[in-house]
Enzyme design. Structure first.
Site, short mmCIF file in Angstrom:
data_model
loop_
_atom_site.label_atom_id
_atom_site.label_comp_id
_atom_site.label_asym_id
_atom_site.label_seq_id
_atom_site.Cartn_x
_atom_site.Cartn_y
_atom_site.Cartn_z
N ARG A 22 -31.41 80.77 -23.81
CA ARG A 22 -30.13 81.05 -23.16
C ARG A 22 -29.02 80.86 -24.19
NH1 ARG A 22 -26.58 77.04 -19.48
NH2 ARG A 22 -24.90 78.52 -19.19
N HIS B 101 -18.76 81.12 -21.55
CA HIS B 101 -18.98 79.68 -21.72
C HIS B 101 -17.73 79.11 -22.42
CE1 HIS B 101 -22.33 76.47 -21.90
NE2 HIS B 101 -21.22 75.86 -22.27
N GLU C 206 -20.47 76.58 -15.71
CA GLU C 206 -19.76 75.43 -15.15
C GLU C 206 -18.32 75.75 -14.74
OE1 GLU C 206 -20.34 71.68 -17.12
OE2 GLU C 206 -22.52 71.83 -16.89
N ASN D 122 -26.68 73.56 -13.83
CA ASN D 122 -26.77 72.60 -14.93
C ASN D 122 -26.84 71.23 -14.26
OD1 ASN D 122 -26.28 74.83 -16.50
ND2 ASN D 122 -24.26 74.18 -17.22
N TYR E 266 -27.49 67.17 -14.86
CA TYR E 266 -27.68 66.06 -15.78
C TYR E 266 -27.60 64.71 -15.08
CZ TYR E 266 -26.42 69.13 -19.80
OH TYR E 266 -26.35 70.11 -20.76
N GLU F 133 -29.40 73.97 -17.54
CA GLU F 133 -29.14 72.95 -18.56
C GLU F 133 -29.61 71.60 -18.05
OE1 GLU F 133 -25.21 72.31 -20.27
OE2 GLU F 133 -24.85 74.47 -20.31
#
Ligand code: NOJ
Length: 519
Positions: A92, A137, A182, A322, A324, A394
């Site tokens: 990606r 991005h 995001e 994404n 985390y 991500e």
């Protein structure tokens, strides 16, 4: 074996297995500004990040800039090589808007920028690696920022025009797309904190205008793809929000936690994936009440028209996220400072956010490590929006220094992948695949180069920005080769893991730059 891994391991061996189904894809990712460099090369126009790092160098750790970064603009063959050595199934990367369209507007195209991404796509495909392309991005062309950026409704059209250019150039070869990376970080974190490239701190209106326009821009790009390109080229398209899992501080705070999730992720998902479309009703209500209390005549969360609601509904072919980290939420108490969404709290929700007690940390303090949040987040998405296949776009661990023996990153990947297996096997969540962030070290925004996420280390002192595999890249290639988490230490602790030296030489030869390199 860590305690978390051990208990999840037991659950999984009882449940079924540590294996990934044959259609589960493993990949890795980077983003253009973070790795490319070549900030003004060959006709590229300036983005807000180029301008920001030059005007306010002191804002960023070590006065770092992305001017050269990992120099992927010139060293991209090394990135393909790294991906090929790990036998990644996809890579990606993102397109730097003003590299292709120097002013952002679609009337002027930069041929060198077009060729750069075209060559990268071809080289990946030649290696059997699927390109997954993110259209935005975070490099907004400066001209557009000067016209208000994401707070100006005209950006919906500008972004659509840019997306059309990109599809025209690459949709023959790229089959999996992401419109925006995001959007919630761009709108909520950036405008509320006032740091990052726009340097605009405005919490009352900017986050919500930006939110509205990003949803409409995404939907516009989706509709263009669907109508003008999909019939000929096929392909899937989605949007990748920052999926922060929010835990209640006590069981009594569950309703607040749910409101928090809707405020954090629902505002960026409900318009697309829910049956009724539009803003999440609970957030719409709170925002209206709060705005009226403040003396406004209408909600600061701008309304959508019925037409816009219909236009946005169903504009994703899979659910990208994404993921985390996890935060905890509780009601604010007298004396608490007004929080900043989505780091410390929310004045609108009258809530305070903090980190889970049992979290551990890499270098990035704002990303507490909490693997269980991954499974909970994935199951929540299924419960909210139904059976969209999920692609984790991500997930990764931050370290500092060179740390080639990055066993903490190995544990991180293992623990998070385990939670993904639990989501799949126990909660019956459909999953497309997993993206390890990041393929190589990169410019970590405000943290400059001190915070590293790479499976490959970059030597920033070397003119070629040499890439060196970390232990985690060997570990990841073993997981990919075995298609299982049941990987013997001997697989990845041997220096070259599954990549035989013959293979390596073959790949090395193929990607040494040609003698008369045009680029
Ligand atoms: C999410 C962003 O998309 C990426 O640019 C960043 O490097 C990682 N999080 C880690 O902070």
């Amino acid at each position: 074996m860590s305690v978390t891994f051990f208990s999840a391991f037991l659950q999984l061996t009882w449940a079924s297995s540590l294996s990934f189904p044959s259609d589960f894809k493993f990949g890795s990712a980077t983003a253009s500004y973070q790795v490319e460099g070549g900030w003004d090369a060959d006709g590229k126009g300036p983005s807000i990040w180029d301008r920001y790092v030059h005007e306010f160098p002191g804002d960023i750790k070590g006065n770092a800039t992305g001017d050269v970064a990992g120099d992927s603009y010139h060293q991209w063959r090394e990135d393909v090589k790294a991906a090929a050595k790990m036998k990644l199934q996809f890579y990606r990367f993102s397109i730097n808007w003003p590299r292709v369209l120097p002013t952002g507007f679609a009337n002027e195209i930069n041929p060198a920028g077009v060729k750069y991404y075209s060559d990268l796509i071809d080289a990946l495909l030649a290696e059997g690696i699927e390109p997954i392309v993110t259209i935005f991005h975070w490099e907004l062309p400066v001209k557009m920022q000067d016209l208000g950026g994401w707070t100006n409704p005209l950006i919906v059209k500008w972004f659509g025009d840019y997306a059309r250019v990109v599809y025209t150039l690459y949709a023959d070869r790229v089959k999996t797309w992401l419109t925006l990376n995001e959007p919630n970080t761009v709108c909520d974190y950036f405008y509320n904190s006032g740091v990052f490239a726009t340097r605009i701190k405005e919490s009352d209106f900017a986050p919500f205008l930006c939110n509205k326009h990003m949803m409409l821009a995404h939907a516009t790009a989706y509709r263009i793809f669907d109508k003008e390109f999909r019939p000929k080229y096929k392909g899937k398209i989605s949007i990748a929000p920052h999926a922060l899992w929010i835990e209640p501080a006590t069981p009594e705070d569950e309703a607040l936690a749910e409101l928090g999730r809707q405020h954090q992720l629902g505002r960026y998902s409900h318009p697309i994936y829910s049956k009724e479309g539009g803003w999440p009703p609970s957030v719409e209500k709170v925002m209206l009440e709060h705005s009226l209390q403040q003396g406004h005549t209408e909600s600061r969360l701008p309304a959508f028209t019925e037409q816009e609601i219909e236009f946005m509904k169903g504009t994703a072919d899979y659910y990208a996220m994404n993921q985390y980290t996890t935060y905890v939420i509780r009601p604010s108490k007298a004396g608490d400072e007004a929080g900043m969404w989505f780091l410390t709290g929310s004045p609108e929700l009258q809530a305070t956010l903090y980190h889970p007690e049992k979290a551990t940390y890499g270098t990035a303090y704002i990303l507490p490590v909490y693997p269980e949040g991954m499974r909970k987040m994935m199951s929540w998405v299924k419960q909210q929006y139904g059976d969209y296949p999920i692609l984790i776009t991500e997930n990764g661990f931050s370290s500092t220094g060179s740390q080639l023996d990055d066993h903490q990153r190995v544990d991180y990947i293992k623990n998070y992948l385990e939670q993904i297996l639990l989501a799949m096997y126990k909660d019956k969540v459909k999953v497309m695949g997993y993206t390890a962030w990041s393929l190589i070290d990169s410019f970590e925004w405000m943290d400059g180069y001190e915070t590293k996420f790479g499976l490959y280390e970059i030597d920033y002192n070397h003119p070629n920005r040499t890439r060196t595999p970390r232990l985690s890249s060997f570990y990841y290639s073993c997981v990919i080769a075995e298609r299982s988490l049941d990987v013997a230490e001997s697989c990845y602790k041997k220096d070259s893991s599954k990549v035989s030296s013959d293979d390596k030489n073959e790949i090395d030869k193929k990607y040494s730059p040609p003698v008369n390199d045009e680029l």
